[in-house]
Design a protein around this motif. Structure first.
Motif, short mmCIF file in Angstrom:
data_model
loop_
_atom_site.label_atom_id
_atom_site.label_comp_id
_atom_site.label_asym_id
_atom_site.label_seq_id
_atom_site.Cartn_x
_atom_site.Cartn_y
_atom_site.Cartn_z
N GLY A 154 0.83 -1.20 0.00
CA GLY A 154 0.00 0.00 0.00
C GLY A 154 0.87 1.25 0.00
N CYS A 155 0.31 2.35 0.49
CA CYS A 155 1.06 3.61 0.52
C CYS A 155 0.43 4.48 1.59
CB CYS A 155 0.99 4.29 -0.85
SG CYS A 155 2.00 5.78 -0.97
N THR A 156 1.25 5.17 2.37
CA THR A 156 0.67 6.05 3.40
C THR A 156 0.09 7.31 2.77
OG1 THR A 156 2.85 6.99 3.74
CG2 THR A 156 2.10 5.39 5.37
N LEU A 157 0.50 7.61 1.56
CA LEU A 157 0.01 8.82 0.91
C LEU A 157 -1.31 8.49 0.20
CD1 LEU A 157 3.46 10.05 -0.29
CD2 LEU A 157 2.17 10.75 1.72
N THR A 158 -2.05 9.52 -0.13
CA THR A 158 -3.42 9.27 -0.61
C THR A 158 -3.72 10.09 -1.86
OG1 THR A 158 -4.11 10.99 0.90
CG2 THR A 158 -4.34 8.73 1.69
N CYS A 159 -2.84 9.98 -2.84
CA CYS A 159 -3.09 10.72 -4.09
C CYS A 159 -4.46 10.30 -4.62
CB CYS A 159 -1.98 10.44 -5.09
SG CYS A 159 -0.36 10.85 -4.41
N SER A 160 -5.27 11.28 -4.97
CA SER A 160 -6.69 10.99 -5.19
C SER A 160 -6.96 10.23 -6.48
CB SER A 160 -7.50 12.28 -5.17
OG SER A 160 -6.91 13.22 -6.05
N PHE A 161 -5.96 10.14 -7.38
CA PHE A 161 -6.16 9.44 -8.65
C PHE A 161 -5.52 8.05 -8.64
CE2 PHE A 161 -2.40 11.96 -8.46
CZ PHE A 161 -1.43 11.08 -8.90
N CYS A 162 -4.95 7.65 -7.50
CA CYS A 162 -4.14 6.42 -7.47
C CYS A 162 -4.83 5.33 -6.66
CB CYS A 162 -2.78 6.74 -6.85
SG CYS A 162 -1.76 5.30 -6.56
N HIS A 163 -4.95 4.17 -7.27
CA HIS A 163 -5.64 3.06 -6.62
C HIS A 163 -4.89 2.58 -5.37
CE1 HIS A 163 -8.05 -0.88 -7.42
NE2 HIS A 163 -8.78 0.00 -6.78
N THR A 164 -3.55 2.56 -5.47
CA THR A 164 -2.76 2.11 -4.31
C THR A 164 -3.05 2.99 -3.10
OG1 THR A 164 -1.00 1.47 -5.83
CG2 THR A 164 -0.44 1.56 -3.50
N GLY A 165 -3.27 4.28 -3.37
CA GLY A 165 -3.50 5.23 -2.28
C GLY A 165 -4.78 4.97 -1.51
N THR A 166 -5.66 4.11 -2.02
CA THR A 166 -6.89 3.79 -1.30
C THR A 166 -6.71 2.55 -0.42
OG1 THR A 166 -7.79 2.37 -3.03
CG2 THR A 166 -8.29 4.71 -3.19
N MET A 185 3.77 -0.23 -5.98
CA MET A 185 3.08 0.25 -4.79
C MET A 185 4.06 0.91 -3.83
SD MET A 185 0.90 -3.25 -4.47
CE MET A 185 -0.04 -2.93 -3.01
N GLY A 186 3.63 2.04 -3.28
CA GLY A 186 4.42 2.65 -2.21
C GLY A 186 5.22 3.86 -2.63
N GLU A 187 5.64 4.60 -1.62
CA GLU A 187 6.48 5.78 -1.83
C GLU A 187 7.92 5.39 -1.45
OE1 GLU A 187 6.63 9.03 -3.04
OE2 GLU A 187 8.66 8.64 -2.35
N PRO A 188 8.78 5.18 -2.45
CA PRO A 188 10.12 4.66 -2.14
C PRO A 188 10.94 5.53 -1.19
CG PRO A 188 9.89 5.14 -4.50
CD PRO A 188 8.55 5.31 -3.89
N THR A 217 9.19 9.49 -7.09
CA THR A 217 8.70 9.99 -5.80
C THR A 217 7.57 10.99 -6.02
OG1 THR A 217 9.24 11.11 -3.74
CG2 THR A 217 10.45 11.83 -5.70
N SER A 218 6.68 11.01 -5.04
CA SER A 218 5.59 11.99 -5.10
C SER A 218 6.08 13.37 -4.65
CB SER A 218 4.46 11.53 -4.19
OG SER A 218 4.97 11.35 -2.88
N GLY A 219 7.32 13.41 -4.13
CA GLY A 219 7.89 14.71 -3.73
C GLY A 219 8.26 14.79 -2.26
FE1 SF4 Z 1 1.41 6.58 -3.06
FE2 SF4 Z 1 2.55 7.21 -5.42
FE3 SF4 Z 1 0.00 6.32 -5.31
FE4 SF4 Z 1 0.59 8.76 -4.41
S1 SF4 Z 1 0.78 8.02 -6.53
S2 SF4 Z 1 -0.72 7.22 -3.36
S3 SF4 Z 1 2.61 8.43 -3.51
S4 SF4 Z 1 1.83 5.16 -4.74
#
Ligand code: SF4
Ligand code: SAH
Length: 389
Positions: free
Chosen positions: A138-150, A197-200, A231-233
């Protein structure tokens, strides 16, 4: 447990507070850096003056030849092999399932310790084969367009689980060289992107150690130029990426105003566009031969206007960059639509005319939900589907 649901998610790196049951049993050698491997061997009594040689031997068997049994390490004495087998293991994460797309893309569902699952995607192209690997469950971040983020469940992958994804795909591709035969020059798995998946950068040390193993010339031996970290930044960790890993950098930019980026990539509230661009301007490796990739997902009527394109090139001026336009990959329940093709081309044209390479990424593996931003473990999906029934 930290609540990481989309609505209330804090921006946090605190994934280690989530309890994690470590497996009992022998130490797994996969994922240990050379130094840690040396320490592990010293601990079982390998004499100091033999350590370097032993590390080299084991390294070559595990990472150059892909051997998984100490018994097969024929240049080691039988007694030593038995000793190693008693103390250590050589283990990869388990492949639970593999799906192959009509376009040849392969998606692997991989089970790691604790029963968690991550996805790994192999994308064959005419001149390369790219492996998209995951760095977190998963990912602790929650980008609103990303499935992993949910996905709620999150933990950092260990270095062994990260490099293990590369190794198990090499297994599946049959790409380990046979003893006595020359190493395979044209690689099926030639590139790695940390875009699963994830924020490296929120799992920096483990990602670094795994990539060091991937780059080691006596082993898997992929050039640092063939590895891209996205990276998302996470601004404070960006410089370390150049200094400690040295791989290529991609940034999920996706918007040209803070107002829109706050909505799409919420980490922007912590490090906004200006702060991010400052960090990229100072990026130690940025040069014309090592440009930073700006990823830009094309969302209909959200970030895809001519004005956005013009603002984008203005914002990044002075940074050696290329812009990768990603047509939005839809997933069930996604709150956005993909921009029309003509819109994407028009956007690309403006960027191109401003002097930047602006490839439009061809969506791959859509029929098996393997495309960028669609990854989410099967157990999580099943849970969600049950809830929404
Ligand atoms: Fe995480 Fe990247 Fe998805 Fe954002 S886009 S929720 S940082 S995996
Ligand atoms: N967490 C890292 C790396 C993983 S995501 C990051 O965000 O950069 C890899 C890329 O896919 C990122 O640029 C991400 O923004 C993009 N992405 C996520 N969801 C997507 C979707 N549904 N369609 C297209 N690209 C998406």
């Amino acid at each position: 447990m930290t609540d990481t649901s989309a609505a209330s998610a804090p921006i946090t790196q605190d994934v280690l507070t989530i309890p994690r049951k470590l497996p009992e049993g022998p130490v797994n050698l996969v994922g240990l850096t050379r130094d840690k491997l040396r320490d592990a061997l010293a601990e079982i009594g390998v004499p100091e003056k033999q350590l370097k040689m032993r590390v080299n031997q084991l390294w070559a068997w595990i990472y150059e030849r892909g051997v998984r049994s100490f018994d097969d390490m024929t240049n080691l004495a039988k007694t030593f092999r038995a000793e190693l087998a008693g103390q250590f293991a050589i283990e990869l994460p388990e492949v639970v399932s593999k799906q192959v797309s009509a376009d040849g893309t392969r998606k692997y569902l991989v089970k790691i310790a604790g029963g968690h699952e991550v996805e790994t995607v192999y994308i064959p192209e005419s001149d390369r084969g790219t492996l998209c690997i995951s760095s977190q469950v998963g990912c602790t971040l929650t980008c609103s367009f990303c499935h992993t983020g949910t996905q709620k469940l999150v933990r950092n992958l260990t270095p062994g689980e990260i490099i293990g994804q590369v190794m198990l795909v090499r297994d599946d591709l049959g790409e380990w060289p046979e003893p006595g035969k020359p190493k395979n020059e044209a690689r099926l798995l030639s590139n790695i992107v940390l875009m699963g998946m994830g924020e490296p950068l929120y799992n920096f040390e483990n990602v670094r150690d795994a990539m060091k193993i991937a780059m080691d010339p006596e082993g898997i031996s992929l050039s640092r130029r063939r590895i891209t970290l996205s990276t998302s930044g996470v601004v404070p960790e960006i410089a370390r990426c150049a200094e400690e890993i040295g791989c290529q950098l991609a940034v999920s930019f996706h918007a040209t105003t803070d107002e829109v980026r706050d909505r799409l990539v919420p980490i922007n509230k912590k490090w906004n566009i200006e702060t991010l661009l400052d960090a990229l301007r100072a990026y130690p490796k940025a040069s014309n031969s090592e440009r930073i990739t700006f990823e830009y997902v094309m969302l209909k009527d959200v970030n895809d206007s001519d004005e956005d394109a013009r603002r984008l090139v203005k914002l990044i001026s002075g940074i050696p960059a290329k812009i990768n336009l990603i047509p939005f990959n839809e997933w069930p329940g996604a709150p956005y639509e993909r921009s029309d093709w003509e819109r994407i081309e028009r956007f690309a044209d403006i960027v191109y005319k401003a002097g930047y390479s602006s490839p439009i990424r061809t969506p791959r593996g859509e029929d098996i939900m393997a495309a960028c931003g669609q990854l989410k473990s099967a157990t999580e999906r099943a849970r969600r589907e049950r809830v929404s029934l």
